[in-house]
Design a protein around this motif. Structure first.
Motif, PDB file in Angstrom:
ATOM      1  N   PRO A 140       0.801  -1.227   0.000  1.00  0.00           N
ATOM      2  CA  PRO A 140       0.000   0.000   0.000  1.00  0.00           C
ATOM      3  C   PRO A 140       0.840   1.287   0.000  1.00  0.00           C
ATOM      4  O   PRO A 140       0.503   2.240  -0.707  1.00  0.00           O
ATOM      5  CB  PRO A 140      -0.831  -0.118   1.277  1.00  0.00           C
ATOM      6  CG  PRO A 140      -0.972  -1.600   1.484  1.00  0.00           C
ATOM      7  CD  PRO A 140       0.337  -2.180   1.023  1.00  0.00           C
ATOM      8  N   ARG A 176       2.300   1.701  -3.570  1.00  0.00           N
ATOM      9  CA  ARG A 176       1.231   1.955  -4.544  1.00  0.00           C
ATOM     10  C   ARG A 176       0.656   3.355  -4.369  1.00  0.00           C
ATOM     11  O   ARG A 176       0.371   4.041  -5.347  1.00  0.00           O
ATOM     12  CB  ARG A 176       0.149   0.887  -4.425  1.00  0.00           C
ATOM     13  CG  ARG A 176       0.638  -0.472  -4.895  1.00  0.00           C
ATOM     14  CD  ARG A 176      -0.462  -1.482  -5.185  1.00  0.00           C
ATOM     15  NE  ARG A 176      -1.737  -1.248  -4.549  1.00  0.00           N
ATOM     16  CZ  ARG A 176      -2.187  -1.931  -3.493  1.00  0.00           C
ATOM     17  NH1 ARG A 176      -1.451  -2.871  -2.935  1.00  0.00           N
ATOM     18  NH2 ARG A 176      -3.371  -1.670  -3.001  1.00  0.00           N
ATOM     19  N   LYS A 177       0.531   3.791  -3.123  1.00  0.00           N
ATOM     20  CA  LYS A 177       0.019   5.131  -2.876  1.00  0.00           C
ATOM     21  C   LYS A 177       1.018   6.192  -3.333  1.00  0.00           C
ATOM     22  O   LYS A 177       0.635   7.181  -3.962  1.00  0.00           O
ATOM     23  CB  LYS A 177      -0.289   5.316  -1.385  1.00  0.00           C
ATOM     24  CG  LYS A 177      -0.869   6.678  -1.065  1.00  0.00           C
ATOM     25  CD  LYS A 177      -1.185   6.832   0.416  1.00  0.00           C
ATOM     26  CE  LYS A 177      -1.725   8.215   0.690  1.00  0.00           C
ATOM     27  NZ  LYS A 177      -1.851   8.488   2.117  1.00  0.00           N
ATOM     28  N   GLY A 236       0.871   6.077  -7.093  1.00  0.00           N
ATOM     29  CA  GLY A 236      -0.458   6.069  -7.702  1.00  0.00           C
ATOM     30  C   GLY A 236      -0.704   4.833  -8.563  1.00  0.00           C
ATOM     31  O   GLY A 236      -1.222   4.950  -9.673  1.00  0.00           O
ATOM     32  N   LYS A 273      -2.191   0.897  -9.411  1.00  0.00           N
ATOM     33  CA  LYS A 273      -3.188  -0.132  -9.136  1.00  0.00           C
ATOM     34  C   LYS A 273      -2.445  -1.422  -8.803  1.00  0.00           C
ATOM     35  O   LYS A 273      -1.329  -1.658  -9.287  1.00  0.00           O
ATOM     36  CB  LYS A 273      -4.096  -0.324 -10.343  1.00  0.00           C
ATOM     37  CG  LYS A 273      -4.937   0.905 -10.628  1.00  0.00           C
ATOM     38  CD  LYS A 273      -5.861   0.685 -11.786  1.00  0.00           C
ATOM     39  CE  LYS A 273      -6.674   1.959 -11.984  1.00  0.00           C
ATOM     40  NZ  LYS A 273      -7.496   1.910 -13.177  1.00  0.00           N
TER      41      LYS A 273
END
Length: 120
Positions: free
Chosen positions: A30, A33-34, A37, A39
């Motif tokens: 997470p 990915r954050k 940005g 998926k």
């Protein structure tokens, strides 16, 4: 100006150490990915490419750290100029091909540190 050059160069090195960690170890998590940005499916498919990018960031960190150890006003200055120049070029290329955000996150700090090193 010497202290400014040292601090800015060290901050650029730490920034690239952070990129290394994100790209090599957290790309599919997470946090990674954050930060980028992504998926989940794309992150999984591209994790080998991201790890490779992270490794290159590690080379930048190593070069900057070596330059700092040698001394920003002495034998380390050419090392810092070279590796900060690499950071700026990579940041400009990334801004042109991936995201304008890279201009401010990577190229600008590198350019400021490079200017400070030149001023020493």
């Amino acid at each position: 100006m010497l202290m400014v050059a040292i601090v800015l160069s060290a901050l650029v090195a730490l920034l690239h150490l952070y990129f290394l960690v994100l790209e090599m170890f957290f790309w599919t998590k997470p946090l990674g990915r954050k930060a980028f940005g992504l998926k989940a499916d794309f992150a999984e498919q591209s994790k080998a490419l991201a790890a490779n990018q992270g490794l290159y960031n590690g080379f930048l960190v190593a070069g900057l750290a070596y330059g700092l150890l040698l001394g920003a006003a002495g034998a380390g200055k050419p090392w810092l100029v070279f590796f900060l120049g690499c950071v700026v070029v990579a940041g400009l290329f990334g801004a042109a091909t991936v995201s304008k955000k890279i201009l401010f996150v990577q190229a600008l700090p590198g350019a400021l540190a490079l200017a400070a090193v030149f001023a020493v």
